[in-house]
Design a protein around this motif. Structure first.
Motif, PDB file in Angstrom:
ATOM      1  N   MET A   1       0.837  -1.148   0.002  1.00  0.00           N
ATOM      2  CA  MET A   1      -0.093   0.014   0.071  1.00  0.00           C
ATOM      3  C   MET A   1       0.755   1.204   0.066  1.00  0.00           C
ATOM      4  SD  MET A   1      -3.150  -0.493   2.342  1.00  0.00           S
ATOM      5  CE  MET A   1      -3.181  -2.026   3.156  1.00  0.00           C
ATOM      6  N   LEU A   2       2.018   1.361   0.604  1.00  0.00           N
ATOM      7  CA  LEU A   2       3.024   2.439   0.777  1.00  0.00           C
ATOM      8  C   LEU A   2       3.936   2.264  -0.182  1.00  0.00           C
ATOM      9  CD1 LEU A   2       2.957   2.849   4.617  1.00  0.00           C
ATOM     10  CD2 LEU A   2       1.814   4.283   3.020  1.00  0.00           C
ATOM     11  N   PRO A   3       4.548   3.256  -0.731  1.00  0.00           N
ATOM     12  CA  PRO A   3       5.890   3.223  -1.512  1.00  0.00           C
ATOM     13  C   PRO A   3       6.834   2.553  -0.622  1.00  0.00           C
ATOM     14  CG  PRO A   3       4.811   5.642  -1.628  1.00  0.00           C
ATOM     15  CD  PRO A   3       4.006   4.796  -0.387  1.00  0.00           C
ATOM     16  N   THR A   6       9.004   4.774   1.670  1.00  0.00           N
ATOM     17  CA  THR A   6       8.362   4.869   2.940  1.00  0.00           C
ATOM     18  C   THR A   6       8.485   3.676   3.815  1.00  0.00           C
ATOM     19  OG1 THR A   6       6.770   6.319   1.762  1.00  0.00           O
ATOM     20  CG2 THR A   6       6.231   5.546   3.972  1.00  0.00           C
ATOM     21  N   ARG A   7       8.161   2.646   3.160  1.00  0.00           N
ATOM     22  CA  ARG A   7       8.041   1.211   4.030  1.00  0.00           C
ATOM     23  C   ARG A   7       9.489   1.097   4.505  1.00  0.00           C
ATOM     24  NH1 ARG A   7       5.179  -1.495  -0.476  1.00  0.00           N
ATOM     25  NH2 ARG A   7       7.046  -2.722  -0.813  1.00  0.00           N
ATOM     26  N   ALA A   8      10.679   1.301   3.667  1.00  0.00           N
ATOM     27  CA  ALA A   8      11.904   1.067   4.199  1.00  0.00           C
ATOM     28  C   ALA A   8      12.148   1.982   5.337  1.00  0.00           C
ATOM     29  CB  ALA A   8      13.085   1.576   3.153  1.00  0.00           C
ATOM     30  N   GLU A   9      11.738   3.207   5.370  1.00  0.00           N
ATOM     31  CA  GLU A   9      11.986   3.924   6.518  1.00  0.00           C
ATOM     32  C   GLU A   9      11.433   3.637   7.664  1.00  0.00           C
ATOM     33  OE1 GLU A   9      13.448   7.051   7.264  1.00  0.00           O
ATOM     34  OE2 GLU A   9      14.838   6.517   5.572  1.00  0.00           O
ATOM     35  N   SER A  13      12.886   2.501  11.184  1.00  0.00           N
ATOM     36  CA  SER A  13      12.685   2.933  12.675  1.00  0.00           C
ATOM     37  C   SER A  13      12.427   1.927  13.515  1.00  0.00           C
ATOM     38  CB  SER A  13      11.801   4.138  12.099  1.00  0.00           C
ATOM     39  OG  SER A  13      10.982   4.548  13.379  1.00  0.00           O
ATOM     40  N   ARG A  14      11.535   0.971  13.121  1.00  0.00           N
ATOM     41  CA  ARG A  14      11.062  -0.097  13.886  1.00  0.00           C
ATOM     42  C   ARG A  14      12.340  -1.131  14.397  1.00  0.00           C
ATOM     43  NH1 ARG A  14       6.526  -2.206  16.663  1.00  0.00           N
ATOM     44  NH2 ARG A  14       7.600  -4.125  17.442  1.00  0.00           N
ATOM     45  N   ALA A  15      13.210  -1.054  13.513  1.00  0.00           N
ATOM     46  CA  ALA A  15      14.372  -2.136  13.776  1.00  0.00           C
ATOM     47  C   ALA A  15      15.089  -1.238  14.978  1.00  0.00           C
ATOM     48  CB  ALA A  15      15.498  -2.002  12.597  1.00  0.00           C
ATOM     49  N   ARG A  16      15.196   0.140  14.904  1.00  0.00           N
ATOM     50  CA  ARG A  16      15.997   0.866  16.097  1.00  0.00           C
ATOM     51  C   ARG A  16      15.180   0.637  17.451  1.00  0.00           C
ATOM     52  NH1 ARG A  16      16.902   4.359  11.675  1.00  0.00           N
ATOM     53  NH2 ARG A  16      14.873   5.746  12.078  1.00  0.00           N
ATOM     54  N   PHE A  17      13.765   0.665  17.116  1.00  0.00           N
ATOM     55  CA  PHE A  17      13.094   0.524  18.616  1.00  0.00           C
ATOM     56  C   PHE A  17      13.288  -0.945  19.043  1.00  0.00           C
ATOM     57  CE2 PHE A  17       8.910  -0.821  20.644  1.00  0.00           C
ATOM     58  CZ  PHE A  17       9.244   0.152  21.652  1.00  0.00           C
ATOM     59  N   GLY A  64       6.259   9.243  14.808  1.00  0.00           N
ATOM     60  CA  GLY A  64       6.488  10.420  14.122  1.00  0.00           C
ATOM     61  C   GLY A  64       6.310   9.914  12.681  1.00  0.00           C
ATOM     62  N   LEU A  65       7.000   9.020  12.303  1.00  0.00           N
ATOM     63  CA  LEU A  65       7.021   8.409  10.716  1.00  0.00           C
ATOM     64  C   LEU A  65       5.709   7.911  10.329  1.00  0.00           C
ATOM     65  CD1 LEU A  65      10.555   7.024  10.646  1.00  0.00           C
ATOM     66  CD2 LEU A  65       9.830   8.985   9.396  1.00  0.00           C
ATOM     67  N   VAL A  66       5.135   7.111  11.350  1.00  0.00           N
ATOM     68  CA  VAL A  66       3.774   6.414  11.230  1.00  0.00           C
ATOM     69  C   VAL A  66       2.732   7.838  10.792  1.00  0.00           C
ATOM     70  CG1 VAL A  66       2.159   5.166  12.152  1.00  0.00           C
ATOM     71  CG2 VAL A  66       4.430   4.341  12.149  1.00  0.00           C
ATOM     72  N   GLU A  67       2.888   8.554  11.706  1.00  0.00           N
ATOM     73  CA  GLU A  67       2.001   9.462  11.592  1.00  0.00           C
ATOM     74  C   GLU A  67       2.057  10.473  10.341  1.00  0.00           C
ATOM     75  OE1 GLU A  67       0.120  13.528  14.000  1.00  0.00           O
ATOM     76  OE2 GLU A  67       2.241  12.634  14.505  1.00  0.00           O
ATOM     77  N   ALA A  68       3.442  10.653   9.734  1.00  0.00           N
ATOM     78  CA  ALA A  68       3.640  11.471   8.703  1.00  0.00           C
ATOM     79  C   ALA A  68       3.238  10.567   7.357  1.00  0.00           C
ATOM     80  CB  ALA A  68       5.022  11.574   8.546  1.00  0.00           C
ATOM     81  N   ALA A  69       3.472   9.128   7.430  1.00  0.00           N
ATOM     82  CA  ALA A  69       3.019   8.412   6.611  1.00  0.00           C
ATOM     83  C   ALA A  69       1.547   8.153   6.132  1.00  0.00           C
ATOM     84  CB  ALA A  69       3.695   6.814   6.674  1.00  0.00           C
TER      85      ALA A  69
END
Length: 102
Positions: A1-3, A6-9, A13-17, A64-69
């Motif tokens: 669904m997402l480009p 965007t999915r890579a970012e 981000s999730r990997a850092r968490f 923030g990234l999820v909200e922006a996406a």
């Protein structure tokens, strides 16, 4: 669904968490060892504080990234889940509760 970009970012981000979460497991292991050997208790406290700080920062960045996406790709995401999106006008999702329940 997402480009893909965007999915890579979002994945990075999730990997850092996730890395911060894995660090909390180490802090717990040091704490258990600290019951038998006091230097491990110091390591547990230091590791716990570092992981807590990294985890909070990683969670904030990911949120923030999820909200922006969602903000950028809301029309696409709504169309993918079957919500009719009016074309050519600004679309406020407040009246479309099904987007938020999906």
């Amino acid at each position: 669904m997402l480009p893909e970009k965007t999915r890579a970012e979002l994945r990075a981000s999730r990997a850092r968490f996730d890395a911060a979460l894995a660090g909390s497991v180490w802090a717990g292991c040091y704490a258990v060892l600290g019951c038998l050997w006091w230097p491990a208790a110091v390591a547990a406290v230091v590791t716990g504080l570092v992981v807590w700080r990294r985890g909070r920062r990683a969670a904030a960045v990911h949120a923030g990234l999820v909200e922006a996406a969602v903000d950028v790709h809301l029309r696409t995401l709504a169309g993918e889940v079957g919500v009719a999106v009016p074309s050519g006008t600004p679309w406020e999702p407040s009246g479309h509760r099904c987007v938020w329940t999906v």
